[in-house]
Write an enzyme that holds these catalytic residues in place. Structure first.
Site, PDB file in Angstrom:
ATOM      1  N   CYS A 240       0.811  -1.170  -0.071  1.00  0.00           N
ATOM      2  CA  CYS A 240      -0.091  -0.095   0.194  1.00  0.00           C
ATOM      3  C   CYS A 240       0.985   1.278  -0.021  1.00  0.00           C
ATOM      4  O   CYS A 240       2.146   1.163   0.107  1.00  0.00           O
ATOM      5  CB  CYS A 240      -0.719   0.098   1.263  1.00  0.00           C
ATOM      6  SG  CYS A 240      -1.670  -1.413   1.442  1.00  0.00           S
TER       7      CYS A 240
ATOM      8  N   ARG B 242       1.933   1.687  -5.883  1.00  0.00           N
ATOM      9  CA  ARG B 242       1.728   0.875  -4.864  1.00  0.00           C
ATOM     10  C   ARG B 242       0.625   0.091  -4.689  1.00  0.00           C
ATOM     11  O   ARG B 242       0.681  -0.951  -3.686  1.00  0.00           O
ATOM     12  CB  ARG B 242       2.322   1.373  -3.800  1.00  0.00           C
ATOM     13  CG  ARG B 242       3.562   2.383  -3.660  1.00  0.00           C
ATOM     14  CD  ARG B 242       4.028   2.959  -2.453  1.00  0.00           C
ATOM     15  NE  ARG B 242       4.237   1.991  -1.350  1.00  0.00           N
ATOM     16  CZ  ARG B 242       5.409   1.294  -1.397  1.00  0.00           C
ATOM     17  NH1 ARG B 242       6.362   1.480  -1.883  1.00  0.00           N
ATOM     18  NH2 ARG B 242       5.407   0.297  -0.230  1.00  0.00           N
TER      19      ARG B 242
ATOM     20  N   TRP C  95      -3.517  -1.972  -1.452  1.00  0.00           N
ATOM     21  CA  TRP C  95      -3.738  -3.226  -2.174  1.00  0.00           C
ATOM     22  C   TRP C  95      -3.978  -4.338  -1.285  1.00  0.00           C
ATOM     23  O   TRP C  95      -3.238  -4.622  -0.634  1.00  0.00           O
ATOM     24  CB  TRP C  95      -2.256  -3.405  -2.929  1.00  0.00           C
ATOM     25  CG  TRP C  95      -2.326  -4.556  -3.903  1.00  0.00           C
ATOM     26  CD1 TRP C  95      -2.804  -4.373  -5.302  1.00  0.00           C
ATOM     27  CD2 TRP C  95      -1.940  -5.880  -3.898  1.00  0.00           C
ATOM     28  NE1 TRP C  95      -2.443  -5.725  -5.930  1.00  0.00           N
ATOM     29  CE2 TRP C  95      -1.923  -6.466  -4.939  1.00  0.00           C
ATOM     30  CE3 TRP C  95      -1.341  -6.584  -2.536  1.00  0.00           C
ATOM     31  CZ2 TRP C  95      -1.472  -7.761  -5.240  1.00  0.00           C
ATOM     32  CZ3 TRP C  95      -0.902  -7.727  -3.174  1.00  0.00           C
ATOM     33  CH2 TRP C  95      -0.827  -8.515  -4.128  1.00  0.00           C
TER      34      TRP C  95
ATOM     35  N   ASN D  61       0.827   0.457   6.054  1.00  0.00           N
ATOM     36  CA  ASN D  61       1.399  -0.525   5.110  1.00  0.00           C
ATOM     37  C   ASN D  61       2.479  -1.737   5.323  1.00  0.00           C
ATOM     38  O   ASN D  61       3.185  -1.407   6.139  1.00  0.00           O
ATOM     39  CB  ASN D  61       2.394   0.296   4.022  1.00  0.00           C
ATOM     40  CG  ASN D  61       3.290  -0.284   2.988  1.00  0.00           C
ATOM     41  OD1 ASN D  61       4.327  -0.193   2.573  1.00  0.00           O
ATOM     42  ND2 ASN D  61       2.560  -1.492   2.419  1.00  0.00           N
ATOM     43  N   GLY D  62       1.863  -2.938   5.023  1.00  0.00           N
ATOM     44  CA  GLY D  62       2.336  -4.146   5.357  1.00  0.00           C
ATOM     45  C   GLY D  62       1.573  -5.013   6.060  1.00  0.00           C
ATOM     46  O   GLY D  62       0.465  -5.066   5.735  1.00  0.00           O
TER      47      GLY D  62
ATOM     48  N   GLU E   9      11.318 -11.446 -21.781  1.00  0.00           N
ATOM     49  CA  GLU E   9      10.908 -10.250 -21.134  1.00  0.00           C
ATOM     50  C   GLU E   9       9.666  -9.629 -22.125  1.00  0.00           C
ATOM     51  O   GLU E   9       8.640  -8.949 -21.694  1.00  0.00           O
ATOM     52  CB  GLU E   9      12.219  -9.209 -21.161  1.00  0.00           C
ATOM     53  CG  GLU E   9      11.715  -7.821 -20.732  1.00  0.00           C
ATOM     54  CD  GLU E   9      11.065  -7.490 -19.663  1.00  0.00           C
ATOM     55  OE1 GLU E   9      11.001  -8.377 -18.808  1.00  0.00           O
ATOM     56  OE2 GLU E   9      10.593  -6.337 -19.592  1.00  0.00           O
TER      57      GLU E   9
ATOM     58  N   LYS F 155       5.912  -8.548 -20.827  1.00  0.00           N
ATOM     59  CA  LYS F 155       5.406  -7.458 -20.959  1.00  0.00           C
ATOM     60  C   LYS F 155       4.026  -7.327 -21.870  1.00  0.00           C
ATOM     61  O   LYS F 155       3.108  -6.695 -21.249  1.00  0.00           O
ATOM     62  CB  LYS F 155       6.208  -6.299 -21.636  1.00  0.00           C
ATOM     63  CG  LYS F 155       7.442  -5.894 -20.913  1.00  0.00           C
ATOM     64  CD  LYS F 155       6.860  -4.689 -19.965  1.00  0.00           C
ATOM     65  CE  LYS F 155       7.833  -4.358 -19.031  1.00  0.00           C
ATOM     66  NZ  LYS F 155       8.602  -5.347 -18.165  1.00  0.00           N
TER      67      LYS F 155
ATOM     68  N   GLU G  36       1.215  -8.901 -19.417  1.00  0.00           N
ATOM     69  CA  GLU G  36       1.018  -8.253 -18.133  1.00  0.00           C
ATOM     70  C   GLU G  36       0.166  -6.802 -18.532  1.00  0.00           C
ATOM     71  O   GLU G  36      -0.601  -6.354 -17.674  1.00  0.00           O
ATOM     72  CB  GLU G  36       2.168  -8.085 -17.484  1.00  0.00           C
ATOM     73  CG  GLU G  36       3.337  -7.139 -17.583  1.00  0.00           C
ATOM     74  CD  GLU G  36       4.379  -7.007 -16.816  1.00  0.00           C
ATOM     75  OE1 GLU G  36       4.263  -7.328 -15.452  1.00  0.00           O
ATOM     76  OE2 GLU G  36       5.496  -6.489 -17.133  1.00  0.00           O
TER      77      GLU G  36
ATOM     78  N   HIS H  62      10.623 -28.677 -30.145  1.00  0.00           N
ATOM     79  CA  HIS H  62      10.339 -29.514 -29.103  1.00  0.00           C
ATOM     80  C   HIS H  62       8.823 -29.173 -28.234  1.00  0.00           C
ATOM     81  O   HIS H  62       8.778 -29.522 -27.098  1.00  0.00           O
ATOM     82  CB  HIS H  62      11.317 -29.494 -27.923  1.00  0.00           C
ATOM     83  CG  HIS H  62      12.534 -30.086 -28.175  1.00  0.00           C
ATOM     84  ND1 HIS H  62      12.892 -31.402 -28.550  1.00  0.00           N
ATOM     85  CD2 HIS H  62      13.711 -29.298 -28.449  1.00  0.00           C
ATOM     86  CE1 HIS H  62      14.229 -31.397 -28.958  1.00  0.00           C
ATOM     87  NE2 HIS H  62      14.881 -30.192 -28.996  1.00  0.00           N
TER      88      HIS H  62
ATOM     89  N   LYS I  21       3.216  -2.457  -8.514  1.00  0.00           N
ATOM     90  CA  LYS I  21       4.471  -2.254  -8.647  1.00  0.00           C
ATOM     91  C   LYS I  21       5.545  -3.043  -7.848  1.00  0.00           C
ATOM     92  O   LYS I  21       6.488  -3.387  -8.340  1.00  0.00           O
ATOM     93  CB  LYS I  21       4.764  -0.630  -8.848  1.00  0.00           C
ATOM     94  CG  LYS I  21       6.214  -0.406  -9.018  1.00  0.00           C
ATOM     95  CD  LYS I  21       6.433  -0.059 -10.500  1.00  0.00           C
ATOM     96  CE  LYS I  21       7.715   0.156 -11.024  1.00  0.00           C
ATOM     97  NZ  LYS I  21       8.236  -0.490 -12.156  1.00  0.00           N
TER      98      LYS I  21
HETATM   99  C1  G6P Z   1       6.545  -6.665  -9.908  1.00  0.00           C
HETATM  100  C2  G6P Z   1       6.485  -5.665 -10.946  1.00  0.00           C
HETATM  101  C3  G6P Z   1       7.780  -5.919 -11.889  1.00  0.00           C
HETATM  102  C4  G6P Z   1       8.938  -6.146 -11.000  1.00  0.00           C
HETATM  103  C5  G6P Z   1       9.057  -7.168 -10.126  1.00  0.00           C
HETATM  104  C6  G6P Z   1      10.273  -7.179  -9.407  1.00  0.00           C
HETATM  105  O1  G6P Z   1       6.025  -8.016 -10.266  1.00  0.00           O
HETATM  106  O2  G6P Z   1       5.181  -5.556 -11.414  1.00  0.00           O
HETATM  107  O3  G6P Z   1       7.982  -4.933 -12.777  1.00  0.00           O
HETATM  108  O4  G6P Z   1       9.989  -6.564 -12.189  1.00  0.00           O
HETATM  109  O5  G6P Z   1       8.009  -6.868  -9.085  1.00  0.00           O
HETATM  110  O6  G6P Z   1      10.321  -6.032  -8.501  1.00  0.00           O
HETATM  111  P1  G6P Z   1      11.391  -5.382  -8.238  1.00  0.00           P
HETATM  112  O7  G6P Z   1      11.093  -4.313  -7.357  1.00  0.00           O
HETATM  113  O8  G6P Z   1      12.072  -6.450  -7.022  1.00  0.00           O
HETATM  114  O9  G6P Z   1      12.462  -5.226  -9.116  1.00  0.00           O
END
Ligand code: G6P
Length: 610
Positions: free
Chosen positions: A2, A27, A74, A98-99, A483, A487, A490, A506, A605
């Site tokens: 959060c 967040r 969240w 937050n936590g 990657e 992307k 997501e 395979h 995030k």
């Molecule tokens: C979440 C984010 C990603 C990020 C991952 C790891 O899944 O949406 O974009 O790569 O966390 O986060 P960090 O802050 O540890 O790189």
């Protein structure tokens, strides 16, 4: 997971809190609320949804208060709803948190037996009731909070205000981030700096177990568990407020993609000594002798940072010849890893707060390894707990989908690999200088790579309605295929898979038809011919190939229906350049499909819970 904010000063707190929450929305964004003390006592306004919903729900109410707290949530305990939204209140005590309070259930049962009535399903509400129970015994807010904290197990960053002490804001931190903004006669608390950056750049970063009691006259910090005062100096943040805003772009993600030349240049800045052919590792704090003796490196991370870790393995093994193992943090922490003597664990994390990464980092330390943190957020937990740090300087990344943080992580890994190779005598000074020269040209090459935007947009328009996508890469660009697929998945909700191209026969080859485009990464390297064969295999089965290739590579033209040409660079830097069209493609697909690019559904995030 959060975001919290708090304000005390002489201005009306409400717009400041709302503004701060908007900067923290990355967040978490399932519900939000604020609380303030005005002439009619404590006011609380909450709602399910985003900050803009909260803002419209209070529009026209003429709320006023010169102290207040706010929260964007969240959900972890209790579904997203107004009832579960913060701030939570018991009597005159209001809390944002937050936590996760791990022992909240037992605490709640005990409090209920003593007559406390709970109105939400959250773990947070026990904090208000605990503090209230101590104020009822005659303790002031500060003392009551200290006593309440002794009962809590878990992670928290908390902001507290009390109706009976309207001139103080109390904030505590344990395992969740919390910073204090030092204005003139006004102070802020927040989960992250952009929340108050437009008001002040002077920041105090709280450490675990620290509590701040803030009045309009200043901030007093104490170590709650040792019960003694702590002296802390503010640090001056160099980010400008506009860096934390969208800067004219439609989405943070696009802005952050375009910031890459600057972000990469900042990450390189001050770190190269061309004359000595050395990487300057002043901040690094790991001794050269340790690097010389290393037997093994583990690279541990989550999400996009894990893709950086995979690329890091290719770089380190190739340049420095030290064996590497790559782990997803949530696997590492539970798999009983064997960590031989002389091991270094590199954790890669944009936020420095990802719960699984931190747990893996702690496990690595417990098992006796030295830890290096490659991180973007100064003052976050991972670098503070690590033996050595390597900060990427990409600036705040707000878009949930990581872009510039990823390419600066790759830049950091490139620098680390060179440093390690040089120390161990695996690279000559001449070779190091050549690698430096390529790196110094990188920001310009990235700038050039961004010019493919229009071509990528055309491709996105063509494929916007597909249901599946396959990404193929080989060698150091295999993680880039992963990657690209991540992307796309997501942010545009298209099912996508990344595959090492050699593995296509395979399995995934069975899926190839006219409806599944295949994006092939084809830089000019030792495996180019192989990937061209893979493209042929797709083409002969009626599949559509989008090739991302190095400039001047005519061989791919006849095998692909679409080609995106990228500037040439050395082998180790191709992942950075080749990531750019993939991030742009995901971005445009998401926009064309009307998806929420910066806040994709169900994602956050910074994943600060397991
Ligand atoms: C979440 C984010 C990603 C990020 C991952 C790891 O899944 O949406 O974009 O790569 O966390 O986060 P960090 O802050 O540890 O790189």
């Amino acid at each position: 997971m959060c975001g919290i904010i708090g304000y005390i000063g002489n201005k009306n707190a409400i717009p400041i809190l709302i503004n701060g929450l908007k900067r923290l929305e990355y967040r978490g964004y399932d519900s939000a609320g604020i609380s303030f003390i005005g002439s009619n006592g404590i006011g609380v306004r909450r709602c399910a949804g985003k900050i803009k919903d909260l803002e419209s729900s209070i529009r026209g109410q003429r709320l006023r208060g010169i102290i207040g707290v706010g929260h964007t949530r969240w959900a972890t305990h209790g579904r997203p709803s107004e009832r579960n939204a913060h701030p939570h209140r018991a009597g005159g005590i209001v809390v944002v948190h937050n936590g996760i309070i791990e022992n909240y259930f037992e605490l709640r049962e005990a409090l209920k037996k003593n007559g406390h009535v709970f109105t939400s399903e959250t773990d947070t509400e026990v904090i208000c009731h605990l503090i209230l129970s101590y104020t009822k015994k005659g303790h002031g807010l500060e003392e009551a909070t200290k006593k309440a904290l002794k009962h809590l197990q878990g992670a928290y960053a908390i902001g507290i205000i009390s109706e009976s002490e309207p001139d103080r804001l109390v904030a505590v931190k344990n395992d969740s981030p919390l910073v204090i903004g030092m204005g003139r006669g006004e102070y802020f608390i927040a989960s992250d700096i952009p929340a108050f950056l437009r008001y002040t750049k002077d920041v105090i970063i709280l450490d675990n177990g620290e509590m701040a009691t803030i009045t309009r006259n200043g901030v007093e910090i104490s170590d709650v568990f040792r019960d003694k005062p702590v002296k802390k100096k503010p640090v001056r943040i160099t980010w400008s407020p506009s860096m934390a805003e969208k800067g004219g772009y439609r989405h943070f993600m696009l802005k952050e993609i375009y910031e890459q030349p600057r972000a990469i240049a900042d990450t390189i800045r001050g770190r190269l000594s061309l004359e000595k052919a050395e990487v300057n590792l002043n901040e690094f704090s790991l001794k050269e002798t340790l690097l010389k003796k290393l037997n093994k490196i583990f690279l541990v991370a989550c999400g996009t940072s894990w893709h950086a870790a995979l690329v890091g393995k290719y770089m380190i093994e190739d340049m420095a010849r030290v064996p590497c193992e790559v782990d997803i943090a949530s696997e590492f922490r539970y798999r009983k890893p064997i960590i031989p003597r002389g091991s270094l664990v590199i954790v890669i994390t944009q936020s420095g707060e990802t719960a699984d990464t931190l747990a893996a980092q702690r496990e690595a330390k417990r098992l006796g390894a030295k830890v290096l943190s490659i991180c973007n957020v100064i003052g976050s937990t991972s670098p503070r707990e690590a033996d050595g740090v390597f900060f990427t300087h990409s600036g705040p990344e707000i878009g949930v989908a990581s872009t510039k943080a990823f390419t600066t992580q790759l830049t950091a890994l490139y620098l680390f690999s060179i440093a390690l190779a040089k120390v161990r005598g695996a690279l000559t000074a001449g070779a190091v200088r050549e690698l430096f020269t390529d790196l110094l040209q990188l920001p310009e090459k990235v700038e050039e790579a961004l010019r493919v935007n229009d071509t990528v947009l055309k491709i996105a328009k063509k494929f916007r309605h597909v249901r599946d996508f396959l990404y193929l890469g080989r060698g150091i660009n295999y993680p880039i295929a992963l990657e690209g697929a991540l992307k796309l998945k997501e942010i545009s909700y298209i099912h996508a898979e990344g595959y090492p191209a050699g593995e296509m026969k395979h399995g995934p080859i069975a899926l190839i038809d006219n409806n599944m485009p295949v994006l092939a990464l084809a830089p000019e390297d030792s495996v180019l011919e192989k990937i061209i064969s893979n493209m042929e295999e797709v083409k002969t089965r009626g599949g559509k190939v989008i090739a991302v290739a190095s400039e001047g590579n005519s061989k791919v033209l006849s095998r692909a229906s679409h080609v995106v040409l990228m500037p040439r660079t050395n082998y180790y830097l191709t992942p950075i350049i080749f990531t750019i069209p993939l991030h742009l493609l995901a971005y445009h697909m998401a926009v064309l499909r009307k998806c929420n690019v910066d806040q994709p559904r169900n994602l956050a995030k910074s994943v600060t819970v397991e």
